[in-house]
Design a protein around this motif. Structure first.
Motif, PDB file in Angstrom:
ATOM      1  N   PRO A 148     -32.230  76.496   4.574  1.00  0.00           N
ATOM      2  CA  PRO A 148     -30.909  76.290   3.958  1.00  0.00           C
ATOM      3  C   PRO A 148     -30.609  74.807   3.805  1.00  0.00           C
ATOM      4  O   PRO A 148     -30.938  73.991   4.670  1.00  0.00           O
ATOM      5  CB  PRO A 148     -29.956  76.954   4.948  1.00  0.00           C
ATOM      6  CG  PRO A 148     -30.788  77.990   5.642  1.00  0.00           C
ATOM      7  CD  PRO A 148     -32.157  77.381   5.762  1.00  0.00           C
ATOM      8  N   LEU A 149     -29.979  74.446   2.670  1.00  0.00           N
ATOM      9  CA  LEU A 149     -29.686  73.049   2.367  1.00  0.00           C
ATOM     10  C   LEU A 149     -28.175  72.862   2.214  1.00  0.00           C
ATOM     11  O   LEU A 149     -27.572  73.396   1.280  1.00  0.00           O
ATOM     12  CB  LEU A 149     -30.387  72.630   1.068  1.00  0.00           C
ATOM     13  CG  LEU A 149     -30.113  71.206   0.564  1.00  0.00           C
ATOM     14  CD1 LEU A 149     -30.696  70.184   1.537  1.00  0.00           C
ATOM     15  CD2 LEU A 149     -30.682  71.016  -0.830  1.00  0.00           C
ATOM     16  N   PRO A 150     -27.536  72.099   3.132  1.00  0.00           N
ATOM     17  CA  PRO A 150     -26.105  71.813   2.982  1.00  0.00           C
ATOM     18  C   PRO A 150     -25.897  70.827   1.829  1.00  0.00           C
ATOM     19  O   PRO A 150     -26.592  69.815   1.737  1.00  0.00           O
ATOM     20  CB  PRO A 150     -25.712  71.188   4.322  1.00  0.00           C
ATOM     21  CG  PRO A 150     -26.872  71.404   5.242  1.00  0.00           C
ATOM     22  CD  PRO A 150     -28.080  71.521   4.380  1.00  0.00           C
ATOM     23  N   ILE A 151     -24.941  71.109   0.973  1.00  0.00           N
ATOM     24  CA  ILE A 151     -24.694  70.255  -0.184  1.00  0.00           C
ATOM     25  C   ILE A 151     -23.191  70.010  -0.359  1.00  0.00           C
ATOM     26  O   ILE A 151     -22.367  70.687   0.258  1.00  0.00           O
ATOM     27  CB  ILE A 151     -25.243  70.879  -1.485  1.00  0.00           C
ATOM     28  CG1 ILE A 151     -24.582  72.242  -1.741  1.00  0.00           C
ATOM     29  CG2 ILE A 151     -26.754  70.991  -1.440  1.00  0.00           C
ATOM     30  CD1 ILE A 151     -24.890  72.826  -3.108  1.00  0.00           C
ATOM     31  N   ASN A 152     -22.870  69.040  -1.204  1.00  0.00           N
ATOM     32  CA  ASN A 152     -21.509  68.808  -1.670  1.00  0.00           C
ATOM     33  C   ASN A 152     -21.507  68.855  -3.188  1.00  0.00           C
ATOM     34  O   ASN A 152     -22.405  68.285  -3.832  1.00  0.00           O
ATOM     35  CB  ASN A 152     -20.982  67.448  -1.201  1.00  0.00           C
ATOM     36  CG  ASN A 152     -20.613  67.456   0.270  1.00  0.00           C
ATOM     37  OD1 ASN A 152     -20.163  68.459   0.812  1.00  0.00           O
ATOM     38  ND2 ASN A 152     -20.798  66.310   0.930  1.00  0.00           N
ATOM     39  N   LEU A 153     -20.495  69.513  -3.764  1.00  0.00           N
ATOM     40  CA  LEU A 153     -20.342  69.604  -5.208  1.00  0.00           C
ATOM     41  C   LEU A 153     -19.087  68.846  -5.629  1.00  0.00           C
ATOM     42  O   LEU A 153     -18.058  68.943  -4.955  1.00  0.00           O
ATOM     43  CB  LEU A 153     -20.224  71.064  -5.646  1.00  0.00           C
ATOM     44  CG  LEU A 153     -21.423  71.972  -5.352  1.00  0.00           C
ATOM     45  CD1 LEU A 153     -20.996  73.433  -5.365  1.00  0.00           C
ATOM     46  CD2 LEU A 153     -22.504  71.744  -6.386  1.00  0.00           C
ATOM     47  N   PRO A 154     -19.134  68.090  -6.715  1.00  0.00           N
ATOM     48  CA  PRO A 154     -17.926  67.412  -7.204  1.00  0.00           C
ATOM     49  C   PRO A 154     -16.829  68.434  -7.503  1.00  0.00           C
ATOM     50  O   PRO A 154     -17.044  69.393  -8.239  1.00  0.00           O
ATOM     51  CB  PRO A 154     -18.398  66.707  -8.474  1.00  0.00           C
ATOM     52  CG  PRO A 154     -19.884  66.573  -8.312  1.00  0.00           C
ATOM     53  CD  PRO A 154     -20.314  67.788  -7.547  1.00  0.00           C
ATOM     54  N   PHE A 155     -15.650  68.220  -6.931  1.00  0.00           N
ATOM     55  CA  PHE A 155     -14.560  69.187  -7.048  1.00  0.00           C
ATOM     56  C   PHE A 155     -14.177  69.448  -8.501  1.00  0.00           C
ATOM     57  O   PHE A 155     -14.079  70.599  -8.934  1.00  0.00           O
ATOM     58  CB  PHE A 155     -13.333  68.695  -6.266  1.00  0.00           C
ATOM     59  CG  PHE A 155     -12.130  69.584  -6.420  1.00  0.00           C
ATOM     60  CD1 PHE A 155     -11.975  70.707  -5.628  1.00  0.00           C
ATOM     61  CD2 PHE A 155     -11.157  69.301  -7.375  1.00  0.00           C
ATOM     62  CE1 PHE A 155     -10.866  71.533  -5.778  1.00  0.00           C
ATOM     63  CE2 PHE A 155     -10.049  70.112  -7.526  1.00  0.00           C
ATOM     64  CZ  PHE A 155      -9.908  71.237  -6.732  1.00  0.00           C
ATOM     65  N   ASN A 156     -13.942  68.389  -9.274  1.00  0.00           N
ATOM     66  CA  ASN A 156     -13.475  68.564 -10.647  1.00  0.00           C
ATOM     67  C   ASN A 156     -14.486  69.294 -11.520  1.00  0.00           C
ATOM     68  O   ASN A 156     -14.126  70.157 -12.331  1.00  0.00           O
ATOM     69  CB  ASN A 156     -13.128  67.199 -11.267  1.00  0.00           C
ATOM     70  CG  ASN A 156     -11.893  66.586 -10.639  1.00  0.00           C
ATOM     71  OD1 ASN A 156     -11.027  67.290 -10.124  1.00  0.00           O
ATOM     72  ND2 ASN A 156     -11.810  65.261 -10.674  1.00  0.00           N
ATOM     73  N   ALA A 157     -15.761  68.953 -11.366  1.00  0.00           N
ATOM     74  CA  ALA A 157     -16.803  69.608 -12.157  1.00  0.00           C
ATOM     75  C   ALA A 157     -16.911  71.084 -11.796  1.00  0.00           C
ATOM     76  O   ALA A 157     -17.061  71.946 -12.671  1.00  0.00           O
ATOM     77  CB  ALA A 157     -18.143  68.909 -11.937  1.00  0.00           C
ATOM     78  N   LEU A 158     -16.821  71.392 -10.499  1.00  0.00           N
ATOM     79  CA  LEU A 158     -16.886  72.777 -10.058  1.00  0.00           C
ATOM     80  C   LEU A 158     -15.687  73.572 -10.562  1.00  0.00           C
ATOM     81  O   LEU A 158     -15.825  74.699 -11.057  1.00  0.00           O
ATOM     82  CB  LEU A 158     -16.959  72.841  -8.536  1.00  0.00           C
ATOM     83  CG  LEU A 158     -16.912  74.253  -7.917  1.00  0.00           C
ATOM     84  CD1 LEU A 158     -18.099  75.082  -8.380  1.00  0.00           C
ATOM     85  CD2 LEU A 158     -16.868  74.176  -6.397  1.00  0.00           C
ATOM     86  N   LEU A 159     -14.504  72.981 -10.460  1.00  0.00           N
ATOM     87  CA  LEU A 159     -13.294  73.670 -10.908  1.00  0.00           C
ATOM     88  C   LEU A 159     -13.359  73.964 -12.402  1.00  0.00           C
ATOM     89  O   LEU A 159     -12.946  75.048 -12.854  1.00  0.00           O
ATOM     90  CB  LEU A 159     -12.063  72.819 -10.593  1.00  0.00           C
ATOM     91  CG  LEU A 159     -10.705  73.493 -10.807  1.00  0.00           C
ATOM     92  CD1 LEU A 159     -10.559  74.724  -9.911  1.00  0.00           C
ATOM     93  CD2 LEU A 159      -9.563  72.512 -10.547  1.00  0.00           C
ATOM     94  N   GLN A 160     -13.898  73.055 -13.167  1.00  0.00           N
ATOM     95  CA  GLN A 160     -14.033  73.260 -14.606  1.00  0.00           C
ATOM     96  C   GLN A 160     -14.951  74.437 -14.907  1.00  0.00           C
ATOM     97  O   GLN A 160     -14.671  75.255 -15.792  1.00  0.00           O
ATOM     98  CB  GLN A 160     -14.576  71.991 -15.271  1.00  0.00           C
ATOM     99  CG  GLN A 160     -14.649  72.069 -16.783  1.00  0.00           C
ATOM    100  CD  GLN A 160     -15.139  70.758 -17.398  1.00  0.00           C
ATOM    101  OE1 GLN A 160     -15.617  69.880 -16.697  1.00  0.00           O
ATOM    102  NE2 GLN A 160     -15.014  70.637 -18.705  1.00  0.00           N
ATOM    103  N   LYS A 161     -16.055  74.539 -14.176  1.00  0.00           N
ATOM    104  CA  LYS A 161     -16.983  75.652 -14.383  1.00  0.00           C
ATOM    105  C   LYS A 161     -16.356  76.977 -13.952  1.00  0.00           C
ATOM    106  O   LYS A 161     -16.579  78.013 -14.585  1.00  0.00           O
ATOM    107  CB  LYS A 161     -18.285  75.400 -13.619  1.00  0.00           C
ATOM    108  CG  LYS A 161     -19.136  74.275 -14.200  1.00  0.00           C
ATOM    109  CD  LYS A 161     -20.432  74.111 -13.442  1.00  0.00           C
ATOM    110  CE  LYS A 161     -21.263  72.971 -14.009  1.00  0.00           C
ATOM    111  NZ  LYS A 161     -21.675  73.217 -15.415  1.00  0.00           N
ATOM    112  N   LEU A 162     -15.575  76.957 -12.886  1.00  0.00           N
ATOM    113  CA  LEU A 162     -14.912  78.178 -12.437  1.00  0.00           C
ATOM    114  C   LEU A 162     -13.898  78.654 -13.470  1.00  0.00           C
ATOM    115  O   LEU A 162     -13.793  79.855 -13.757  1.00  0.00           O
ATOM    116  CB  LEU A 162     -14.227  77.938 -11.092  1.00  0.00           C
ATOM    117  CG  LEU A 162     -15.136  77.764  -9.878  1.00  0.00           C
ATOM    118  CD1 LEU A 162     -14.322  77.329  -8.660  1.00  0.00           C
ATOM    119  CD2 LEU A 162     -15.891  79.054  -9.564  1.00  0.00           C
ATOM    120  N   LYS A 163     -13.144  77.725 -14.052  1.00  0.00           N
ATOM    121  CA  LYS A 163     -12.151  78.089 -15.052  1.00  0.00           C
ATOM    122  C   LYS A 163     -12.795  78.599 -16.331  1.00  0.00           C
ATOM    123  O   LYS A 163     -12.191  79.382 -17.076  1.00  0.00           O
ATOM    124  CB  LYS A 163     -11.250  76.890 -15.361  1.00  0.00           C
ATOM    125  CG  LYS A 163     -10.292  76.527 -14.227  1.00  0.00           C
ATOM    126  CD  LYS A 163      -9.402  75.361 -14.609  1.00  0.00           C
ATOM    127  CE  LYS A 163      -8.383  75.065 -13.519  1.00  0.00           C
ATOM    128  NZ  LYS A 163      -7.510  73.908 -13.874  1.00  0.00           N
TER     129      LYS A 163
END
Length: 220
Positions: A41-56
């Motif tokens: 398993p690899l712990p990661i961080n995702l940019p909040f704004n980019a992730l939110l845009q993809k979710l929307k």
């Protein structure tokens, strides 16, 4: 899967536990984990704004992504869970699973209806009732369809559309073996009321049209 596989950019998350996760959120990042395959398993961080845009944009959980992490080979992943803040409904953690192109997975695929303008049942005032706006299919990771198309152009009032009447993408199949209902066209309320008045002993029964009631009627 239609089109090119979209990239999902992330960075390795240093440190684990609640403290590291809180710091990531303060820095405008969403912590996550990549698991599966032959690697740890690899712990990661995702940019909040980019992730939110993809979710929307929608269909985040049914989209195959090309995960790009500095210092690691690109890998195809699919989202298995997005945890959200109970008050703000914003993403707080993401679980991603590594996939091979040939991996078989279960996904809910959107049903797109076409042919409404030609449908004789609707032209006569009938009502389209969608029982399953999404259908769970077994698909290949490299060929995830954006949607399946249901043609209702030939349906009359009283007709029912089942999964066997829909052409599925090559290699895809429903997770349910039986021929379940996708949608139906019922009579307009005025016509139903007129039919009731013509009966000698009218009785009225209200049944909510949902997956459970349709499945029960199919099993009888």
């Amino acid at each position: 899967m239609a089109g090119e596989i979209p990239d999902l950019h992330a960075q390795v998350r240093t440190g684990t536990g609640k403290g590291a996760a809180r710091q990531a959120r303060r820095d405008g990042l969403v912590p996550g984990i990549v698991f599966g395959g032959e690697n740890d398993p690899l712990p990661i961080n995702l940019p909040f704004n980019a992730l939110l845009q993809k979710l929307k944009a929608g269909r985040f959980k049914s989209t195959l992504f090309n995960l790009k992490v500095d210092g690691h080979d690109d890998v195809r992943v699919i989202c298995r869970d997005v945890q959200r803040d109970v008050v703000k409904d914003l993403p707080t953690h993401v679980d991603l699973m590594r996939l091979r192109r040939t991996t078989k997975i279960n996904l809910f695929i959107h049903v797109e209806f076409e042919g409404e303008e030609k449908c004789p049942g609707l032209r006569k005032g009938g009502v389209l009732t969608v029982v399953r706006p999404e259908v769970e299919l077994v698909v290949t990771a490299g060929d995830i369809p954006e949607q399946i198309v249901a043609d209702i152009s030939g349906m009359e009032i009283g007709d029912t559309l089942t999964i066997s009447q829909i052409k599925l993408p090559e290699g895809a199949k429903p997770t349910i073996d039986r021929d379940f209902v996708i949608a139906n066209i019922s009579a307009p309320s005025g016509l139903r009321a007129s039919d009731d008045e013509d009966e000698e002993e009218p009785t009225t029964e209200v049944i909510e049209q949902n997956v459970d009631t349709v499945e029960e009627s199919e099993e009888e």
